[in-house]
Design a protein around this motif. Structure first.
Motif, PDB file in Angstrom:
ATOM      1  N   GLN A 297       0.844  -1.186   0.000  1.00 44.33           N
ATOM      2  CA  GLN A 297       0.000   0.000   0.000  1.00 44.33           C
ATOM      3  C   GLN A 297       0.886   1.245   0.000  1.00 44.33           C
ATOM      4  OE1 GLN A 297      -3.509  -0.018  -0.095  1.00 44.33           O
ATOM      5  NE2 GLN A 297      -3.130  -2.167  -0.578  1.00 44.33           N
ATOM      6  N   LEU A 298       0.533   2.169  -0.879  1.00 51.14           N
ATOM      7  CA  LEU A 298       1.235   3.462  -0.917  1.00 51.14           C
ATOM      8  C   LEU A 298       0.801   4.283   0.290  1.00 51.14           C
ATOM      9  CD1 LEU A 298       2.884   5.675  -2.382  1.00 51.14           C
ATOM     10  CD2 LEU A 298       0.808   6.221  -3.664  1.00 51.14           C
ATOM     11  N   VAL A 299       1.760   4.727   1.121  1.00 53.75           N
ATOM     12  CA  VAL A 299       1.358   5.470   2.318  1.00 53.75           C
ATOM     13  C   VAL A 299       1.913   6.890   2.393  1.00 53.75           C
ATOM     14  CG1 VAL A 299       0.898   3.440   3.753  1.00 53.75           C
ATOM     15  CG2 VAL A 299       3.179   4.445   3.741  1.00 53.75           C
ATOM     16  N   ALA A 300       2.971   7.198   1.664  1.00 56.54           N
ATOM     17  CA  ALA A 300       3.560   8.541   1.830  1.00 56.54           C
ATOM     18  C   ALA A 300       4.484   8.859   0.654  1.00 56.54           C
ATOM     19  CB  ALA A 300       4.367   8.613   3.125  1.00 56.54           C
ATOM     20  N   HIS A 301       4.861  10.134   0.566  1.00 58.04           N
ATOM     21  CA  HIS A 301       5.933  10.546  -0.339  1.00 58.04           C
ATOM     22  C   HIS A 301       7.205  10.650   0.493  1.00 58.04           C
ATOM     23  CE1 HIS A 301       8.250  13.250  -3.050  1.00 58.04           C
ATOM     24  NE2 HIS A 301       7.552  12.644  -4.001  1.00 58.04           N
ATOM     25  N   ALA A 302       8.342  10.301  -0.111  1.00 59.12           N
ATOM     26  CA  ALA A 302       9.601  10.259   0.643  1.00 59.12           C
ATOM     27  C   ALA A 302       9.947  11.609   1.273  1.00 59.12           C
ATOM     28  CB  ALA A 302      10.730   9.796  -0.273  1.00 59.12           C
ATOM     29  N   ALA A 303       9.501  12.725   0.650  1.00 59.82           N
ATOM     30  CA  ALA A 303       9.816  14.054   1.194  1.00 59.82           C
ATOM     31  C   ALA A 303       9.205  14.254   2.578  1.00 59.82           C
ATOM     32  CB  ALA A 303       9.308  15.133   0.241  1.00 59.82           C
ATOM     33  N   GLN A 304       8.166  13.475   2.893  1.00 58.41           N
ATOM     34  CA  GLN A 304       7.532  13.613   4.212  1.00 58.41           C
ATOM     35  C   GLN A 304       8.368  12.991   5.322  1.00 58.41           C
ATOM     36  OE1 GLN A 304       3.671  11.938   2.315  1.00 58.41           O
ATOM     37  NE2 GLN A 304       3.029  12.837   4.262  1.00 58.41           N
TER      38      GLN A 304
ATOM     39  N   ASP B  65      10.867  12.386  11.387  1.00 60.83           N
ATOM     40  CA  ASP B  65       9.779  12.725  10.462  1.00 60.83           C
ATOM     41  C   ASP B  65       8.877  11.499  10.336  1.00 60.83           C
ATOM     42  OD1 ASP B  65      11.157  15.057  10.138  1.00 60.83           O
ATOM     43  OD2 ASP B  65      11.655  14.753   8.015  1.00 60.83           O
ATOM     44  N   HIS B  66       7.575  11.715  10.288  1.00 58.49           N
ATOM     45  CA  HIS B  66       6.667  10.574  10.260  1.00 58.49           C
ATOM     46  C   HIS B  66       5.391  10.875   9.478  1.00 58.49           C
ATOM     47  CE1 HIS B  66       5.923  12.997  13.875  1.00 58.49           C
ATOM     48  NE2 HIS B  66       4.655  12.703  13.703  1.00 58.49           N
ATOM     49  N   ALA B  67       4.787   9.802   8.988  1.00 56.83           N
ATOM     50  CA  ALA B  67       3.531   9.921   8.252  1.00 56.83           C
ATOM     51  C   ALA B  67       2.628   8.774   8.685  1.00 56.83           C
ATOM     52  CB  ALA B  67       3.788   9.850   6.741  1.00 56.83           C
ATOM     53  N   VAL B  68       1.349   9.087   8.855  1.00 55.04           N
ATOM     54  CA  VAL B  68       0.411   8.035   9.248  1.00 55.04           C
ATOM     55  C   VAL B  68      -0.265   7.463   8.010  1.00 55.04           C
ATOM     56  CG1 VAL B  68      -0.034   8.924  11.575  1.00 55.04           C
ATOM     57  CG2 VAL B  68      -1.414   9.740   9.662  1.00 55.04           C
ATOM     58  N   GLY B  69      -0.601   6.189   8.085  1.00 52.52           N
ATOM     59  CA  GLY B  69      -1.262   5.530   6.971  1.00 52.52           C
ATOM     60  C   GLY B  69      -1.908   4.248   7.441  1.00 52.52           C
TER      61      GLY B  69
ATOM     62  N   ALA C 151       0.590   8.426  16.852  1.00 51.29           N
ATOM     63  CA  ALA C 151       0.490   9.684  16.116  1.00 51.29           C
ATOM     64  C   ALA C 151      -0.870   9.710  15.440  1.00 51.29           C
ATOM     65  CB  ALA C 151       1.603   9.793  15.083  1.00 51.29           C
ATOM     66  N   VAL C 152      -1.456  10.895  15.341  1.00 52.75           N
ATOM     67  CA  VAL C 152      -2.735  11.013  14.657  1.00 52.75           C
ATOM     68  C   VAL C 152      -2.612  11.810  13.362  1.00 52.75           C
ATOM     69  CG1 VAL C 152      -4.201  10.663  16.673  1.00 52.75           C
ATOM     70  CG2 VAL C 152      -3.337  12.954  16.170  1.00 52.75           C
ATOM     71  N   CYS C 153      -1.436  12.384  13.147  1.00 54.57           N
ATOM     72  CA  CYS C 153      -1.228  13.095  11.881  1.00 54.57           C
ATOM     73  C   CYS C 153       0.266  13.065  11.535  1.00 54.57           C
ATOM     74  CB  CYS C 153      -1.729  14.535  11.970  1.00 54.57           C
ATOM     75  SG  CYS C 153      -0.896  15.471  13.242  1.00 54.57           S
ATOM     76  N   ASP C 154       0.577  13.495  10.304  1.00 57.21           N
ATOM     77  CA  ASP C 154       1.968  13.519   9.858  1.00 57.21           C
ATOM     78  C   ASP C 154       2.726  14.589  10.642  1.00 57.21           C
ATOM     79  OD1 ASP C 154       0.818  11.841   8.041  1.00 57.21           O
ATOM     80  OD2 ASP C 154       0.958  13.230   6.350  1.00 57.21           O
ATOM     81  N   GLY C 155       4.032  14.420  10.773  1.00 58.43           N
ATOM     82  CA  GLY C 155       4.793  15.431  11.504  1.00 58.43           C
ATOM     83  C   GLY C 155       6.279  15.314  11.225  1.00 58.43           C
ATOM     84  N   ARG C 156       7.040  16.234  11.808  1.00 59.80           N
ATOM     85  CA  ARG C 156       8.485  16.308  11.555  1.00 59.80           C
ATOM     86  C   ARG C 156       9.258  16.280  12.865  1.00 59.80           C
ATOM     87  NH1 ARG C 156       9.869  16.217   6.226  1.00 59.80           N
ATOM     88  NH2 ARG C 156       8.349  17.288   4.945  1.00 59.80           N
ATOM     89  N   GLY C 157      10.439  15.666  12.814  1.00 66.11           N
ATOM     90  CA  GLY C 157      11.437  15.822  13.860  1.00 66.11           C
ATOM     91  C   GLY C 157      11.068  15.336  15.250  1.00 66.11           C
ATOM     92  N   ALA C 158      10.186  14.350  15.363  1.00 61.28           N
ATOM     93  CA  ALA C 158       9.863  13.832  16.701  1.00 61.28           C
ATOM     94  C   ALA C 158      11.106  13.191  17.318  1.00 61.28           C
ATOM     95  CB  ALA C 158       8.728  12.814  16.602  1.00 61.28           C
ATOM     96  N   ARG C 159      11.273  13.372  18.628  1.00 59.69           N
ATOM     97  CA  ARG C 159      12.395  12.735  19.326  1.00 59.69           C
ATOM     98  C   ARG C 159      11.987  11.345  19.809  1.00 59.69           C
ATOM     99  NH1 ARG C 159      16.084  16.449  21.395  1.00 59.69           N
ATOM    100  NH2 ARG C 159      16.401  18.050  19.820  1.00 59.69           N
ATOM    101  N   ALA C 160      10.699  11.185  20.067  1.00 61.38           N
ATOM    102  CA  ALA C 160      10.176   9.914  20.572  1.00 61.38           C
ATOM    103  C   ALA C 160       8.723   9.823  20.133  1.00 61.38           C
ATOM    104  CB  ALA C 160      10.275   9.887  22.091  1.00 61.38           C
ATOM    105  N   LEU C 161       8.141   8.642  20.284  1.00 61.24           N
ATOM    106  CA  LEU C 161       6.736   8.454  19.938  1.00 61.24           C
ATOM    107  C   LEU C 161       5.960   8.302  21.238  1.00 61.24           C
ATOM    108  CD1 LEU C 161       7.404   5.801  17.132  1.00 61.24           C
ATOM    109  CD2 LEU C 161       7.100   8.289  16.866  1.00 61.24           C
TER     110      LEU C 161
END
Ligand code: FES
Ligand SMILES: [Fe+2]
Length: 359
Positions: A44-51, A57-61, A93-103
């Protein structure tokens, strides 16, 4: 006709290929079967690599019904973790985001490292917790041409899914394209009606007179591979909405088993996912990407034209769904040349059904 109970499930020679029976497009039993046999065992396609370029950096799918969090670790490794906390199944996570140190779980704050290992569980002192043994499960992940895919269950190797595509991509540099916007449509048809329609250019002239003028229809071709289909057509330099096309400019339409589509024109990529909502409804998600420096006017004209093509496809798909659900029709013969892509899709579906139903 295919009246015996399981005859339609057998592999077919393309010259005598018939479509899947109407009940596959109408019956909730097939929708349930496909959740496991198709969506639970595919990429399944979940994100673009730039995300997900930098650490944290993280993306939800979602893949095969499992919420997924694609996250780049401090070690720069890209992982697809189940977005389901080991405490009581809350989301990290409930949405995409950047630079998290931990989940950090949104429910009670259990904290995981970016590689999924549990690091802390607040106020759990009284519980016999083996913190070291607890981690978020991981799924297979693949980064390819700037796109991030996640495997659900027993999906085939990713290399098999895309085998041979790189050679066709040529000068396109999808990984460098910038995200422009997402457009979502709901279509009142089974998701397979939408894919069937994508997989043939036979309907171009009737359904999309504008698009047909932009393509050089005499040179439209369909190339079928094990797990994907490529339809391609040189652009007609003289006319159409794509402006002055160069001699080598082509429209390239890939479908990847089971529900991902990539539409490439010079300087543009559209990714398209079709997601079943129920047996007779689906959601279609288009993401638009353009080469850096694309004139915003070009992009907006392109989107306007794509909206029109999508409206034409949506209307015919909904009418086909009504035909399939009417009881008037069961199955029909495929055009061996122009519907070779539909044939391949149905062969893969029959194989997935056979694995579950026997026969
Ligand atoms: S469900 Fe995650 S901390 Fe409770
Ligand atoms: Fe179409």
């Amino acid at each position: 006709m295919h009246d015996s109970a399981s005859e339609w499930l057998a592999p077919q020679p393309i010259e005598r290929a018939w479509t899947l029976p109407a009940r596959c497009y109408v019956d909730p039993e097939f929708a349930a079967l496909e959740r496991a046999a198709v969506f639970g065992a595919s990429w399944q396609l979940v994100a673009h690599a730039a995300q997900v370029r930098g650490a944290g950096d993280h993306a939800v799918g979602e893949a095969g019904g499992v919420p997924i969090l694609v996250v780049r670790g401090a070690d720069r490794v890209l992982r697809a973790l189940h977005n389901v906390c080991r405490h009581r199944a809350g989301p990290l996570a409930v949405c995409d985001g950047r630079g998290a140190r931990a989940l950090v779980c949104r429910y009670h704050g259990w904290t995981y490292a970016l590689d999924g290992a549990l690091r802390g569980a607040p106020d759990m002192d009284g519980a016999a917790l083996e913190t070291d043994a607890i981690r978020l499960p991981a799924a297979r992940v693949a980064e390819w041409q700037g796109l991030v895919f996640v495997a659900a269950g027993a999906a085939p190797p990713f290399e098999d899914l895309v085998a041979g595509i790189d050679a066709h991509i040529g000068a396109h540099r999808f990984a460098d394209y910038a995200f422009d916007r997402r457009v979502v449509y709901e279509v009142a048809c089974n998701w397979k009606v939408y894919v069937d329609n994508f997989l043939e250019g036979y309907h171009l002239r009737r359904v999309h007179p504008g698009l047909a003028r932009a393509l050089d229809a005499r040179r439209y071709r369909t190339d079928v591979a094990a797990w994907h289909v490529l339809q391609s057509s040189p652009l007609d330099a003289a006319q159409g909405p794509y402006g002055a096309a160069g001699a080598d400019d082509e429209a390239l339409y890939w479908w990847l088993w089971p529900n991902t589509m990539l539409n490439a024109l010079p300087g543009r990529l559209q990714t398209n996912r079709v997601i079943p909502l129920d047996a007779q409804r689906c959601r279609v998600e288009f993401d638009y990407y353009y080469a850096q420096g694309t004139d915003p006017r070009t992009a907006s004209k392109d989107r306007e034209f794509a909206d029109q093509v999508q409206a034409e496809d949506g209307a015919i798909c909904e009418a086909v769904q009504r035909g399939l659900a009417s009881g008037s029709y069961d199955s029909g013969p495929l055009n061996p040349t122009q519907e070779a892509g539909v044939f391949r899709f149905h062969e893969l579906l029959r194989a997935a059904y056979r694995a579950r139903l026997g026969g």
